[in-house]
Design a protein around this motif. Structure first.
Motif, PDB file in Angstrom:
ATOM      1  N   ASP A 109      -5.917   6.453  -1.125  1.00 38.12           N
ATOM      2  CA  ASP A 109      -4.601   5.829  -1.010  1.00 38.12           C
ATOM      3  C   ASP A 109      -4.736   4.398  -1.512  1.00 38.12           C
ATOM      4  O   ASP A 109      -5.753   4.047  -2.104  1.00 38.12           O
TER       5      ASP A 109
ATOM      6  N   SER B 238       0.800  -1.222   0.000  1.00 40.22           N
ATOM      7  CA  SER B 238       0.000   0.000   0.000  1.00 40.22           C
ATOM      8  C   SER B 238       0.834   1.273   0.000  1.00 40.22           C
ATOM      9  O   SER B 238       0.279   2.370   0.113  1.00 40.22           O
TER      10      SER B 238
ATOM     11  N   SER C 159       4.215   6.306  -1.799  1.00 38.34           N
ATOM     12  CA  SER C 159       4.993   7.512  -1.540  1.00 38.34           C
ATOM     13  C   SER C 159       5.539   8.124  -2.828  1.00 38.34           C
ATOM     14  O   SER C 159       5.966   9.287  -2.836  1.00 38.34           O
TER      15      SER C 159
ATOM     16  N   SER D 186      -4.858   1.626   0.322  1.00 39.38           N
ATOM     17  CA  SER D 186      -5.248   0.729   1.410  1.00 39.38           C
ATOM     18  C   SER D 186      -6.524  -0.042   1.094  1.00 39.38           C
ATOM     19  O   SER D 186      -6.931  -0.922   1.863  1.00 39.38           O
TER      20      SER D 186
ATOM     21  N   LEU E 123      -4.502  11.274  -7.544  1.00 39.26           N
ATOM     22  CA  LEU E 123      -3.140  10.800  -7.305  1.00 39.26           C
ATOM     23  C   LEU E 123      -2.363  10.878  -8.610  1.00 39.26           C
ATOM     24  O   LEU E 123      -2.835  10.405  -9.650  1.00 39.26           O
TER      25      LEU E 123
ATOM     26  N   ARG F 286      -0.554  13.577  -4.100  1.00 38.63           N
ATOM     27  CA  ARG F 286      -1.997  13.822  -4.024  1.00 38.63           C
ATOM     28  C   ARG F 286      -2.295  15.306  -4.258  1.00 38.63           C
ATOM     29  O   ARG F 286      -1.648  16.180  -3.701  1.00 38.63           O
TER      30      ARG F 286
END
Length: 269
Positions: free
Chosen positions: A71, A5, A8, A73, A25, A12
């Motif tokens: 993100d 996940s 980096s 996740s 993103l 965003r």
């Protein structure tokens, strides 16, 4: 890169377009833009992997977050709550045929912004599953030069229909007469994106639509097959990332399509 996940390497941005703000993103090079629209799961590690491949190919990726966490996740598991929320949402047309989802207006505005920021002859767009047909509606805007429909799964109640209004369909069809190409991908046994939907696309666009149908044996055993269902997600959960695999070859083909269309200054509008 191992799937996890960690995103980096993405940036965003919360973009306000047409009076609505959504997270986006971004990753990749400084080349022409590609809008990558996530599946019903939201943005996931396998989608991040696909975005990185585009970035490595010299393209700038804009991945809008339409639902789910902004993100990686999000789990690649079906959620009845998510399905119900989309069915009642004013931004999405999930059940009814011959209608364009209102959220595609925002996505076209994003495409125009991305084109302004990145330059080039235009932008690419790929939708997947519940958003698969969005790339078709986005092609109403002349800046969208390379639309890809990955396993378009709606309208859910009419397997032979397309989620675009008839007048919008006519406008996209007119663009194909001037060189616009469309691509689509599905697994042969997929019941969410059935063969009849690709038949409708071929009937509507003729040779301007290239529909690739992969054998079910090419699907990742750890994907939908692990749930006892036919493979569905060509470029994410059901992709096998290994040389010689049909799904990885399909991903490479899409990347080549974007590069051929967007990195040429005289690309057709």
């Amino acid at each position: 890169m191992e799937l996890n996940s960690d995103i980096s390497d993405f940036t965003r941005r919360d973009l306000t377009l047409l009076g609505k703000t959504k997270p986006v993103l971004l990753t990749g090079a400084t080349g022409p833009a590609v809008i990558v629209i996530h599946e019903i799961y939201g943005f996931t590690p396998t989608l991040a992997r696909f975005c990185r491949w585009l970035g490595d190919a010299g393209l700038r990726v804009y991945a809008p977050i339409l639902f789910g966490a902004p993100d990686a996740s999000n789990l690649e598991k079906p959620s009845m709550m998510r399905i119900l929320s989309l069915c009642i949402s004013r931004e999405f047309t999930i059940l009814r045929a011959n209608r364009s989802s209102p959220v595609t207006d925002w996505l076209r505005a994003l495409a125009r912004l991305a084109h302004h920021e990145c330059g080039g002859p235009g932008v690419g767009a790929i939708g997947m599953c519940v958003t698969g047909g969005f790339a078709l509606s986005m092609a109403l805007d002349p800046v969208v030069l390379a639309p890809v429909l990955a396993q378009p799964g709606v309208p859910a109640l009419n397997s032979a229909a397309i989620d675009i209004a008839p007048e919008d369909l006519d406008r996209v069809r007119e663009r194909t007469r001037h060189g616009l190409e469309l691509r689509g991908y599905r697994f042969e046994g997929d019941t969410i994106c059935p063969a009849s939907r690709f038949a409708a696309l071929r009937s509507s666009f003729g040779t301007a639509f290239t529909g690739t149908e992969l054998p079910d044996v090419a699907g990742n055993p750890a994907g939908m097959k692990a749930r006892g269902k036919p493979p569905h997600s060509v470029f994410t959960g059901d992709l096998i990332d290994a040389a010689g695999q049909p799904t990885r070859a399909a991903a490479d083909e899409v990347i080549a399509f974007f590069r051929r269309t967007l990195l040429q200054p005289d690309a057709a509008a």
